[in-house]
Design a protein around this motif. Structure first.
Motif, PDB file in Angstrom:
ATOM      1  N   SER A   1     -37.300 -58.230  13.476  1.00  0.00           N
ATOM      2  CA  SER A   1     -37.084 -57.956  12.066  1.00  0.00           C
ATOM      3  C   SER A   1     -38.069 -56.957  11.473  1.00  0.00           C
ATOM      4  O   SER A   1     -37.832 -56.396  10.405  1.00  0.00           O
ATOM      5  CB  SER A   1     -37.175 -59.270  11.281  1.00  0.00           C
ATOM      6  OG  SER A   1     -38.484 -59.826  11.346  1.00  0.00           O
ATOM      7  N   GLY A   2     -39.184 -56.709  12.150  1.00  0.00           N
ATOM      8  CA  GLY A   2     -40.224 -55.865  11.573  1.00  0.00           C
ATOM      9  C   GLY A   2     -40.079 -54.395  11.889  1.00  0.00           C
ATOM     10  O   GLY A   2     -41.065 -53.714  12.202  1.00  0.00           O
ATOM     11  N   GLY A   3     -38.856 -53.863  11.771  1.00  0.00           N
ATOM     12  CA  GLY A   3     -38.643 -52.459  12.100  1.00  0.00           C
ATOM     13  C   GLY A   3     -39.367 -51.509  11.177  1.00  0.00           C
ATOM     14  O   GLY A   3     -39.757 -50.417  11.599  1.00  0.00           O
ATOM     15  N   GLY A   4     -39.565 -51.898   9.911  1.00  0.00           N
ATOM     16  CA  GLY A   4     -40.268 -51.015   8.988  1.00  0.00           C
ATOM     17  C   GLY A   4     -41.703 -50.783   9.399  1.00  0.00           C
ATOM     18  O   GLY A   4     -42.192 -49.645   9.414  1.00  0.00           O
ATOM     19  N   SER A   5     -42.421 -51.855   9.760  1.00  0.00           N
ATOM     20  CA  SER A   5     -43.819 -51.716  10.189  1.00  0.00           C
ATOM     21  C   SER A   5     -43.924 -50.913  11.476  1.00  0.00           C
ATOM     22  O   SER A   5     -44.791 -50.042  11.613  1.00  0.00           O
ATOM     23  CB  SER A   5     -44.449 -53.100  10.386  1.00  0.00           C
ATOM     24  OG  SER A   5     -44.735 -53.718   9.151  1.00  0.00           O
ATOM     25  N   ALA A   6     -43.031 -51.198  12.442  1.00  0.00           N
ATOM     26  CA  ALA A   6     -43.071 -50.474  13.714  1.00  0.00           C
ATOM     27  C   ALA A   6     -42.752 -49.002  13.528  1.00  0.00           C
ATOM     28  O   ALA A   6     -43.413 -48.127  14.102  1.00  0.00           O
ATOM     29  CB  ALA A   6     -42.095 -51.099  14.706  1.00  0.00           C
TER      30      ALA A   6
ATOM     31  N   ALA B   1     -50.396 -51.774  10.938  1.00  0.00           N
ATOM     32  CA  ALA B   1     -49.488 -52.507  10.055  1.00  0.00           C
ATOM     33  C   ALA B   1     -49.522 -53.982  10.417  1.00  0.00           C
ATOM     34  O   ALA B   1     -49.839 -54.358  11.557  1.00  0.00           O
ATOM     35  CB  ALA B   1     -48.059 -51.972  10.151  1.00  0.00           C
ATOM     36  N   LEU B   2     -49.188 -54.804   9.432  1.00  0.00           N
ATOM     37  CA  LEU B   2     -49.033 -56.231   9.663  1.00  0.00           C
ATOM     38  C   LEU B   2     -47.560 -56.553   9.854  1.00  0.00           C
ATOM     39  O   LEU B   2     -46.689 -55.983   9.204  1.00  0.00           O
ATOM     40  CB  LEU B   2     -49.564 -57.041   8.468  1.00  0.00           C
ATOM     41  CG  LEU B   2     -51.047 -56.964   8.152  1.00  0.00           C
ATOM     42  CD1 LEU B   2     -51.379 -57.888   6.987  1.00  0.00           C
ATOM     43  CD2 LEU B   2     -51.872 -57.340   9.370  1.00  0.00           C
ATOM     44  N   GLY B   3     -47.287 -57.502  10.752  1.00  0.00           N
ATOM     45  CA  GLY B   3     -45.939 -57.974  10.957  1.00  0.00           C
ATOM     46  C   GLY B   3     -45.932 -59.481  11.103  1.00  0.00           C
ATOM     47  O   GLY B   3     -46.981 -60.128  11.108  1.00  0.00           O
ATOM     48  N   SER B   4     -44.740 -60.046  11.191  1.00  0.00           N
ATOM     49  CA  SER B   4     -44.584 -61.462  11.516  1.00  0.00           C
ATOM     50  C   SER B   4     -43.616 -61.561  12.680  1.00  0.00           C
ATOM     51  O   SER B   4     -42.700 -60.757  12.809  1.00  0.00           O
ATOM     52  CB  SER B   4     -44.059 -62.254  10.312  1.00  0.00           C
ATOM     53  OG  SER B   4     -42.729 -61.869   9.997  1.00  0.00           O
ATOM     54  N   ASP B   5     -43.852 -62.559  13.545  1.00  0.00           N
ATOM     55  CA  ASP B   5     -43.105 -62.669  14.800  1.00  0.00           C
ATOM     56  C   ASP B   5     -42.605 -64.100  14.935  1.00  0.00           C
ATOM     57  O   ASP B   5     -43.387 -65.028  15.109  1.00  0.00           O
ATOM     58  CB  ASP B   5     -44.027 -62.297  15.961  1.00  0.00           C
ATOM     59  CG  ASP B   5     -43.294 -62.099  17.277  1.00  0.00           C
ATOM     60  OD1 ASP B   5     -42.478 -62.960  17.619  1.00  0.00           O
ATOM     61  OD2 ASP B   5     -43.566 -61.090  17.968  1.00  0.00           O
ATOM     62  N   THR B   6     -41.275 -64.278  14.828  1.00  0.00           N
ATOM     63  CA  THR B   6     -40.659 -65.596  14.958  1.00  0.00           C
ATOM     64  C   THR B   6     -39.943 -65.741  16.289  1.00  0.00           C
ATOM     65  O   THR B   6     -39.883 -66.837  16.847  1.00  0.00           O
ATOM     66  CB  THR B   6     -39.677 -65.839  13.796  1.00  0.00           C
ATOM     67  OG1 THR B   6     -40.355 -65.634  12.554  1.00  0.00           O
ATOM     68  CG2 THR B   6     -39.107 -67.248  13.821  1.00  0.00           C
ATOM     69  N   GLY B   7     -39.395 -64.644  16.790  1.00  0.00           N
ATOM     70  CA  GLY B   7     -38.732 -64.668  18.086  1.00  0.00           C
ATOM     71  C   GLY B   7     -38.867 -63.336  18.797  1.00  0.00           C
ATOM     72  O   GLY B   7     -38.115 -63.024  19.716  1.00  0.00           O
ATOM     73  N   GLY B   8     -39.840 -62.521  18.325  1.00  0.00           N
ATOM     74  CA  GLY B   8     -40.040 -61.188  18.894  1.00  0.00           C
ATOM     75  C   GLY B   8     -40.102 -60.106  17.852  1.00  0.00           C
ATOM     76  O   GLY B   8     -40.051 -58.910  18.181  1.00  0.00           O
ATOM     77  N   SER B   9     -40.240 -60.474  16.582  1.00  0.00           N
ATOM     78  CA  SER B   9     -40.113 -59.514  15.477  1.00  0.00           C
ATOM     79  C   SER B   9     -41.254 -58.514  15.359  1.00  0.00           C
ATOM     80  O   SER B   9     -41.166 -57.575  14.568  1.00  0.00           O
ATOM     81  CB  SER B   9     -39.955 -60.262  14.149  1.00  0.00           C
ATOM     82  OG  SER B   9     -38.724 -60.939  14.114  1.00  0.00           O
TER      83      SER B   9
END
Length: 533
Positions: free
Chosen positions: A172-177, A188-196
């Motif tokens: 889900s974290g395509g914006g940060s990547a 950048a900071l991200g969150s990872d629930t299943g690979g995000s």
């Protein structure tokens, strides 16, 4: 000596920090260069309702905090001029995924349900970033409430991959990547629930880390699935990720799941791994089930095998291992995750929390307001997961679905424990494919879910993992990611192994993978051409 904007934005975080400390560049110059690059490459529209936003740019950012970022940068410059002691990353800019609450900025989780909401407090990781005095450039795009693998489920437009603007940057974290890969932000900071964090890193040629569950505070992260969510760093190099991880880590009494472990020497381990002989004697386990995963692209498999040879040449011992219950992890994950989504998103009802939508006709009752609000506020993917989770938790089905999934989770955890009795770290492709085209899988959720086949088991087990660039797939010239996994609380091992592979591959390539992406010139010209059509 004058440093151009292109040179400034392409500095790694560590290199930028060194130049700041040496007085070769100011934080204001560095921050302004990134803000100008965002303006040049991200898209013009400032109204979130304007669906044209991002058609000629990346659409990595949902909010750009220019005034605050420059104010922080100027403060750092003044303190440095006064001789004050500063954090090593003070003055280095950072971007933040928009599901991490940030005081004074919108935090929307890319959903209409939270459109325009301003948080009255900072997440713990944001408080730590502010304490380190890192200018916050803004909030980045994501799949709504972090539910997705492509950032196509954002209510505010699709983000794009800097390697090919027609392709997704992961989710889900395509914006940060995308922001990190396109030199809009060094970190950048991200969150990872299943690979995000890791899957977007894989398809954009950047570095993404899922820390040990509980080692980085989740306080202030908008919950999707509480037993799976974990905040972590996006970066362009392993060392940069390690430096940011050291900022973020540590116990937080406001997070009931927070570990009391001290922050590890991650940057030192990265340096040791990158040094000559740094991988000698390291036992690396190849997960056989992931080497033959469904849908594994030929180019991904080829680059992965080349990475294994690079590890072997650097002195690592390659061992085959098996995780026999891994094949059940995808189904177990989607039951557990959807159940927790159903619980966590129940508060967005238009009565207690979130935007309110009144029914178009008929009486205005609480039930009808809730129905109208949730129909208008959530996108189809969020609704799909809420419905699945509500069903799995319903009377008569709890043990059959949610309870059974938790038993599978235990088996997966035991598989990892047994594997780590044989090896120091595990390795696999991060994603079975390179970035796919926008729209290609958005109407096929099962195909989308398979993108997470290698990343999901890590969240089920709570173990740490990192994705690093493994080269470009020969069939399409797009990035491939390599994932390392370590035992619980052994995050430092990740940085040694990942930095060793990074150093070995970059020696073969003649420089970093992202050095092949002329992001400044390519994105600006592509955006200009698109706007002219």
């Amino acid at each position: 000596m004058t440093v151009s904007r292109t040179e400034l934005v392409q500095l790694s975080a560590a290199a930028a920090a060194a130049k700041l400390a040496a007085g070769e560049v100011s934080s204001e110059e560095l921050t302004r260069a990134h803000l100008e690059h965002i303006a040049a490459t991200d898209g013009d529209a400032v109204d979130p309702a304007d669906r044209s936003r991002g058609k000629t740019g990346l659409n990595a950012f949902l909010h750009v905090a220019e005034e605050e970022a420059l104010a922080t940068a100027r403060g750092v410059d003044a303190s440095r001029a006064a001789g004050d002691e500063l954090h090593p990353l003070a003055g280095v800019p950072i971007a933040v995924k928009d599901n991490i609450v940030t005081r004074g900025m919108p935090t929307t989780a890319a959903s209409r349900m939270l459109e325009g909401w301003l948080s009255p407090y900072d997440a713990t990781v944001i408080a730590k970033v502010r304490e380190a005095r890192m200018p916050i450039l803004g909030k980045t795009n994501l799949d709504e409430f972090a539910m997705g693998s492509s950032t196509e489920h954002s209510a505010f437009g699709v983000s794009r991959n800097p390697w090919d603007l027609d392709r997704i940057p992961g989710g889900s974290g395509g914006g940060s990547a995308a922001a990190v890969a396109a030199f809009q932000a060094p970190l950048a900071l991200g969150s990872d629930t299943g690979g995000s964090i890791r899957q977007p890193a894989s398809v954009t040629g950047s570095v993404g880390v899922h820390p040990t569950y509980g080692s980085v505070s989740r306080y202030g992260a908008i919950a999707m699935a509480s037993s799976l969510d974990q905040i972590g760093p996006h970066a362009r190099t392993v060392r940069d990720a390690a430096l940011l991880h050291e900022v973020l880590g540590g116990h937080d009494p406001r997070d009931a799941t927070s570990l009391k472990d001290p922050v590890g020497p991650y940057a030192a381990e990265a340096a040791a791994g990158a040094a000559e002989g740094g991988l000698r004697g390291l036992r690396v386990g190849v997960v056989q089930e992931l080497l033959h995963a469904e849908g594994l692209q030929d180019g991904v498999s080829q680059r992965f095998r080349e990475s294994l040879e690079a590890l072997r040449a650097a002195g690592a011992e390659i061992v085959e291992v098996s995780l026999p219950h891994l094949k059940y992890s995808l189904g177990a994950y989607y039951l557990i995750m959807s159940s927790e989504v159903s619980s966590n998103l129940a508060k967005y009802d238009g009565v207690r929390f979130g935007a309110r939508t009144l029914p178009e006709d008929g009486p205005v009752t609480i039930e009808r307001v809730m129905a109208a609000t949730r129909a208008a506020g959530f996108n189809p993917e969020a609704k799909r997961r809420i419905i699945l989770g509500t069903y799995a938790l319903s009377a008569g089905y709890y043990d059959q679905y949610y309870g059974a999934a938790q038993k599978v989770r235990t088996l997966v955890m035991r598989d990892f424990e047994q594997a780590f009795g044989q090896v120091d770290v595990l390795v696999s492709p991060t994603s079975p494919t390179t970035a796919f085209r926008a729209g290609e899988k958005v109407d096929d959720p099962l195909a989308m879910y398979l993108n997470d086949i290698a990343t999901i088991p890590i969240n089920l087990a709570g173990v740490p993992a990192i994705s690093v660039p493994g080269g470009l797939a020969p069939e399409n010239g797009l990035p491939v990611g390599i994932q390392f996994v370590a035992p619980v609380r052994e995050d430092a091992r990740l940085y040694r192994a990942a930095a060793g592979l990074e150093a070995a591959l970059e020696a073969q390539w003649g420089g970093p993978l992202l050095g092949r992406l002329p992001a400044t010139e390519t994105l600006i010209s592509a955006r200009t051409e698109g706007a002219a059509k």
